[in-house]
Design a protein around this motif. Structure first.
Motif, PDB file in Angstrom:
ATOM      1  N   UNK A  51       0.853  -1.718  -0.664  1.00  9.11           N
ATOM      2  CA  UNK A  51      -0.345   0.098  -0.590  1.00  9.11           C
ATOM      3  C   UNK A  51       1.363   1.071  -0.152  1.00  9.11           C
ATOM      4  N   UNK A  52       1.967   1.339   1.102  1.00  7.93           N
ATOM      5  CA  UNK A  52       2.641   2.682   0.720  1.00  7.93           C
ATOM      6  C   UNK A  52       3.624   2.787  -0.342  1.00  7.93           C
ATOM      7  N   UNK A  53       3.608   1.339  -1.150  1.00 10.42           N
ATOM      8  CA  UNK A  53       4.578   1.227  -2.225  1.00 10.42           C
ATOM      9  C   UNK A  53       3.835   2.245  -3.475  1.00 10.42           C
ATOM     10  N   UNK A  54       2.292   1.899  -3.660  1.00  8.94           N
ATOM     11  CA  UNK A  54       1.257   2.186  -4.565  1.00  8.94           C
ATOM     12  C   UNK A  54       1.206   3.731  -4.380  1.00  8.94           C
ATOM     13  N   UNK A  55       0.807   3.962  -2.991  1.00  9.48           N
ATOM     14  CA  UNK A  55       0.851   5.723  -1.907  1.00  9.48           C
ATOM     15  C   UNK A  55       2.573   6.306  -3.008  1.00  9.48           C
ATOM     16  N   UNK A  56       3.650   5.769  -2.760  1.00  7.75           N
ATOM     17  CA  UNK A  56       4.670   6.773  -3.649  1.00  7.75           C
ATOM     18  C   UNK A  56       4.458   6.579  -4.699  1.00  7.75           C
ATOM     19  N   UNK A  57       4.732   5.952  -5.255  1.00  7.62           N
ATOM     20  CA  UNK A  57       4.226   5.777  -6.835  1.00  7.62           C
ATOM     21  C   UNK A  57       3.324   6.383  -7.470  1.00  7.62           C
ATOM     22  N   UNK A  58       2.636   6.472  -6.890  1.00  2.00           N
ATOM     23  CA  UNK A  58       1.203   7.105  -8.200  1.00  2.00           C
ATOM     24  C   UNK A  58       0.328   8.484  -6.818  1.00  2.00           C
ATOM     25  N   UNK A  59       0.324   8.803  -5.513  1.00  2.00           N
ATOM     26  CA  UNK A  59      -0.129   9.192  -5.143  1.00  2.00           C
ATOM     27  C   UNK A  59      -1.220   9.257  -4.347  1.00  2.00           C
ATOM     28  N   UNK A  60      -2.029   8.845  -4.944  1.00  2.00           N
ATOM     29  CA  UNK A  60      -3.709   7.852  -5.219  1.00  2.00           C
ATOM     30  C   UNK A  60      -3.608   7.410  -2.837  1.00  2.00           C
ATOM     31  N   UNK A  61      -4.718   7.596  -2.941  1.00  2.00           N
ATOM     32  CA  UNK A  61      -4.618   6.026  -1.333  1.00  2.00           C
ATOM     33  C   UNK A  61      -4.509   5.130  -1.918  1.00  2.00           C
ATOM     34  N   UNK A  62      -4.005   3.777  -0.775  1.00  2.00           N
ATOM     35  CA  UNK A  62      -4.160   2.772  -0.227  1.00  2.00           C
ATOM     36  C   UNK A  62      -4.533   1.843   0.760  1.00  2.00           C
TER      37      UNK A  62
END
Length: 186
Positions: A51-62
């Motif tokens: 989830x943190x990876x997704x947020x770091x890559x996309x800026x979207x909440x995960x």
């Protein structure tokens, strides 16, 4: 690299030190986390990292999920750790802001808050598998400063157990474990 990302990375590597030593026949051992075995603890930790990876890559909440560790929880952990560290190494990733888990914050803020997860679950995994976990006292102090103010909210959400009393002069990692509801004397 910020101090928060250093602390988070140290906590991840503390968890990694336990994961890499788990005997292959210990993955189904019960953990101190109610209803979870050792492989579930790793799956949860991987889900938080994903989830943190997704947020770091996309800026979207995960939101953290619970990926299936299958027969190789170490491989799941290794993939998730490598992917997260790669995402955090991207220029500007730590400064990325968004409406994340607890409102407007940066990825760096998320890391400061999330330190408690691998720091605490390293102990859980060690307890489940008969291995000793070593948490950094400095990282534990930093984590207590962040989550201590949010402990009631985390307990209300079912993410943290009631505190366990430990001596005030105990090492920081021991006091941290007591704060999150672990009995470090077990």
């Amino acid at each position: 690299m910020s101090q928060q990302s250093r602390n988070y990375t140290k906590a991840l590597y503390g968890f990694d030190a336990v994961v890499q030593r788990v005997p292959s026949d210990a993955w189904d051992a019960d953990s101190p986390c109610t209803g979870w075995c050792a492989r579930d603890v790793v799956a949860h930790a991987a889900g938080v990292m994903n989830a943190i990876e997704t947020m770091a890559r996309t800026g979207e909440n995960a939101l953290p999920g619970m990926p299936d560790p299958g027969d190789d929880p170490v491989a799941l952990w290794n993939r998730s750790l490598d992917s997260l560290l790669e995402a955090l190494d991207t220029p500007g990733a730590l400064d990325r802001r968004g409406n994340y888990w607890f409102g407007e914050s940066s990825i760096d803020d998320i890391l400061a808050f999330s330190v408690w997860d691998p720091l605490g679950h390293a102990w859980d995994l060690g307890q489940a598998t008969g291995l000793q976990a070593h948490g950094s006292d400095a990282v534990a102090e930093a984590s207590m400063a962040v989550i201590g103010a949010n402990a009631d909210m985390l307990r209300d959400m079912g993410l943290m157990a009631d505190p366990v009393e430990v001596p005030d002069d105990a090492p920081a990692y021991t006091r941290f474990l007591g704060l999150i509801g672990r009995n470090p004397r077990t």
